[in-house]
Write an enzyme that holds these catalytic residues in place. Structure first.
Site, short mmCIF file in Angstrom:
data_model
loop_
_atom_site.label_atom_id
_atom_site.label_comp_id
_atom_site.label_asym_id
_atom_site.label_seq_id
_atom_site.Cartn_x
_atom_site.Cartn_y
_atom_site.Cartn_z
N ASN A 120 -3.78 13.46 -3.75
CA ASN A 120 -4.46 13.06 -2.45
C ASN A 120 -5.18 11.65 -2.56
O ASN A 120 -5.41 10.82 -1.81
CB ASN A 120 -5.48 14.20 -1.87
CG ASN A 120 -4.72 14.97 -1.24
OD1 ASN A 120 -3.94 14.68 -0.16
ND2 ASN A 120 -4.83 16.06 -1.58
N TYR B 259 -1.49 -1.72 0.35
CA TYR B 259 -1.46 -0.27 0.72
C TYR B 259 0.19 0.12 1.15
O TYR B 259 0.47 1.21 0.55
CB TYR B 259 -2.14 -0.18 2.00
CG TYR B 259 -2.33 1.29 2.16
CD1 TYR B 259 -3.36 2.02 1.59
CD2 TYR B 259 -1.60 1.84 3.24
CE1 TYR B 259 -3.55 3.44 1.95
CE2 TYR B 259 -1.90 2.92 3.86
CZ TYR B 259 -2.81 3.76 3.10
OH TYR B 259 -2.78 5.07 3.51
N LYS C 31 2.26 2.74 -1.10
CA LYS C 31 2.74 4.12 -0.43
C LYS C 31 4.35 4.15 -0.27
O LYS C 31 4.85 5.09 -0.44
CB LYS C 31 2.07 4.25 0.99
CG LYS C 31 0.58 4.30 1.07
CD LYS C 31 0.08 5.59 0.27
CE LYS C 31 -1.55 5.63 0.29
NZ LYS C 31 -1.91 6.67 -0.49
#
Ligand SMILES: NC(=O)c1ccc[n+]([C@@H]2O[C@H](COP(=O)([O-])OP(=O)(O)OC[C@H]3O[C@@H](n4cnc5c(N)ncnc54)[C@H](O)[C@@H]3O)[C@@H](O)[C@H]2O)c1
Length: 268
Positions: free
Chosen positions: A105, A170, A174
């Site tokens: 996470n 980012y 991802k």
């Protein structure tokens, strides 16, 4: 968590979670903390990891107060430090003897015009949001191989599937996490290790609150752009993790599952 939220959440009904050892990174707050709550509610034993010692201690104490009989340990480390990750995984094996479920996470946001992103900011995002996921997955999987299997869930993002301006590092991280999950799922299937990516849309956490406060996100625009008309909650993401980690998802591997209120389905 409010009673209304808890009332909507599952309570110990998914198969194959009781007694499992869960290694949860980014567990001090947000989605990670909601996942801790969800898995301990289903009878799992927890090793919580975060880089923020104070917040992690508070999160652990809050869980322990709510579930006095639960086995909950914590370790402080950065997932970007491969040796610290190895030490944390080794400590988990020493304490619990195994790792059944890895929840990747921990992550940071990077929301800035791409023309202004510094090499340091680029490296920091890749180091945490991508390399950290690999270090944790590899260290945990080395133990899972010996114990006959396991489950790895990595919290990527809907921005691993679609893109948006000002999120170069980012989105790249991802998208790479989604690809990494698929590669590892194919490679480690022979060891009975399932690997899946979780792709949340906008979820109400400190990460998003901070972006809204800095003017980098407009809450009203997000709500209007999202077919369900609201941001999601960490608990709603945790419910998806419970399902994917449980035996109810025994045939699901190499999948990227969204919880985004319909955001990525919406062409407008
Ligand atoms: N909130 C959202 O809308 C959203 C949407 C899609 C994906 N995500 C992803 O979900 C994950 C959790 O996000 P969140 O919203 O709960 O964020 P958050 O900021 O509320 O919590 C993230 C936690 O990770 C920890 N962390 C950061 N860097 C770390 C490191 N190097 N090592 C160990 N721990 C570290 C932080 O201390 C924090 O406790 C992240 O990977 C994020 O990218 C969030």
């Amino acid at each position: 968590m409010t009673p209304a939220v808890i009332g909507r959440m599952s309570a110990g009904t998914l198969p194959g979670l009781a007694g499992k050892v869960v290694f949860n990174t980014g567990a001090a707050r947000g989605i990670g903390h909601a996942m801790s709550h969800a898995f301990v509610r289903h009878g799992a034993r927890l090793m919580l990891l975060d880089v923020d010692q104070t917040a992690l201690g508070k999160a652990r104490d809050a869980l322990q107060a709510q579930f006095p009989a639960a086995e909950i340990e914590m370790c402080v480390a950065s997932i970007a430090d491969d040796r610290a990750v190895e030490r944390s995984v080794a400590a988990t094996i020493e304490r619990f003897g195994r790792i059944d479920i890895l929840l990747n996470n921990a992550g940071i946001s990077m929301n800035k015009p791409s023309l202004d992103v510094t090499p340091e900011e680029w490296r920091q995002t890749i180091d945490i949001d991508l390399s950290g996921v690999f270090y944790c997955s590899q260290a945990a999987a080395r133990r899972m191989v010996g114990q006959g299997g396991g489950v790895i869930l990595s919290t990527a993002s809907m921005f691993g599937l679609v893109s948006a301006a000002r999120r170069a590092a980012y989105c790249a991280s991802k998208a790479a996490v989604v690809s990494l999950c698929k590669t590892l799922a194919v490679e480690w299937a022979e060891h009975n290790i399932r690997v899946n990516a979780i792709c949340p849309g906008y979820i109400r956490t400190a990460l998003v609150d901070d972006l809204i406060a800095r003017g980098a996100l407009d809450e009203g625009v997000i709500e209007r752009r999202t077919p369900l008309g609201r941001l999601g909650t960490p608990e709603e993401v945790a419910e998806m993790a419970l399902f994917l980690a449980s035996d109810a998802a025994a045939y699901i591997t190499g999948h990227a599952m969204v919880a985004d209120g319909g955001f990525t389905a919406n062409g407008f």
